[in-house]
Write a protein that holds these residues in place. Structure first.
Motif: not given
Length: 403
Positions: A206-221
């Motif tokens: 899965x390729x998520x755009x705006x990755x700086x939000x989904x990674x370190x900010x929102x912890x979508x992991x």
């Protein structure tokens, strides 16, 4: 002074009951949710509350409810969104009649200068309001982290709002591995599913755009870990592609052939070498929000042999012009209407409060369905809001990868 909320009317009649009022708010959380004054069970009366600081009393408090209080809709008059002080108490309050499936992030802007200053609505004042706004200290719902040093938001979730069962981290769920990488000069956050092994693929991707939000900010992991644990998606390597600044974002996420080709020809082959991701387009998702949603659909259009699944949330399908059906707007929709049907699937969603995007998203849905595409289309009662998108992103991944 007449309040809509029965609880506030009681407090106004007996200001001495303020301590009991706040104890109830602390026990049950805020905002205060009461039956619809018009008797419609599909609606609620929602009252946002702020407790004044006696050492630094406020002159005005602005309730910033996503989309309901909007700088574009209300740039010339914020008065309807200023909270009212209940006389003789430290209670500031404002009520909104909202549909019972509403979800939105919100904050408070507390002004201790003059009331006139609170009503200034130029762009600089709005940016200051957003930079300094505060979450609800008694919020019953979850919080939503922010970037750029801003305070987190609180989240209103009314009882009929769609469930977001995978959003929160769980103690019993095995966590995946997070890697901060750089590919061809661009930052990419990589999330590997629990149990990922070298040579164990090929893995879905899965390729998520705006990755700086989904990674370190929102912890979508954490959401990905829950989805893997529950068996709702197969083991999937997730590539969170950062946008590298506002100007670069605007360039990359405006149907940029160069950017989509970079995703297909540089990023995905790199991920195949490093983490064993598949080259099967049917097991590849590209996902984005707003301009990223436009770009996800464009990636499927331009490179269908690489991106077999497009997940678009609140896509900016008006691009490149804000007017409808004039030969210049909705360029991508017109491409899908006139080109041969491509071997791709779509998950599209848009908020009912997104008055500038709703018609264009419905138009794309109609075009795709008329051309025979596999389209899962949804409308949620909310705005252009990560509080809504984080649940919809999980649902979209389940729908596209889990079958």
């Amino acid at each position: 002074m007449e309040f809509q909320s029965p609880a506030l009317r009681e407090l106004a009649d007996d200001p001495g009951a303020v301590d009991a009022f706040w104890k109830h708010a602390e026990a049950h959380g805020t905002p205060l949710v009461e039956p619809d004054p018009e008797g419609n069970d599909a609606w609620r009366l929602v009252t946002f509350l702020w407790r004044d600081d006696p050492a630094a009393p406020a002159s005005a408090v602005l309730a910033l409810l996503h989309t309901v209080t909007d700088k574009d809709r209300h740039a010339h008059d914020l008065t309807p969104h200023l909270m009212t002080n209940v006389p003789g108490t430290d209670v500031w309050a404002i009520s909104h009649r909202l549909r019972a499936d509403h979800r939105a992030s919100y904050q408070f802007s507390v002004h201790r200068g003059t009331r006139e200053d609170a009503l200034r609505t130029d762009r600089r004042s709005w940016l200051r309001v957003l930079d300094e706004a505060l979450p609800d200290p008694l919020a019953a719902g979850p919080s939503l982290a922010a970037r750029d040093g801003r305070n987190p938001s609180s989240v209103l979730e009314l009882p009929d709002a769609p469930a977001q069962e995978w959003a929160a981290a769980r103690d019993a769920t095995a966590r995946g591995t997070r890697i901060a990488a750089e590919v061809d000069g661009r930052r990419v956050g990589v999330h590997l599913p629990a149990g990922h092994t070298e040579g164990g693929g090929p893995y879905s991707v899965a390729v998520l755009l705006d990755g700086e939000m989904w990674g370190p900010v929102l912890d979508f992991g954490a959401t990905l870990d829950n989805l893997h644990h529950d068996g709702r998606i197969p083991p999937t390597v997730t590539l969170m592609v950062e946008t590298m600044g506002r100007d670069r974002r605007m360039a990359d996420l405006s149907c940029s052939e160069e950017f989509v080709d970079w995703l297909a020809d540089t990023l995905l082959p790199w991920a195949a070498r490093e983490y064993g991701v598949t080259d099967d387009p049917a097991r590849t998702v590209v996902a984005g929000q707003s301009a990223g949603g436009l770009t996800a659909a464009f990636a499927a259009f331009r490179r269908p042999a690489r991106f077999g699944n497009a997940l678009s949330q609140s896509g900016s399908f008006w691009w490149p012009d804000g007017t409808e059906f004039d030969g210049g707007s909705e360029w991508l929709t017109r491409q899908f209407a006139t080109c041969e049907k491509l071997p791709v699937r779509f998950h599209l969603e848009v908020g009912l409060q997104e008055w500038m995007l709703l018609p264009q998203n419905r138009h794309l849905r109609n075009v795709l369905e008329a051309r025979g595409y596999d389209v899962d289309y949804r409308e949620f009662n909310g705005g252009h809001d990560y509080a809504c998108w984080r649940g919809g992103l999980a649902d979209g991944l389940v729908g596209l990868l889990g079958r």
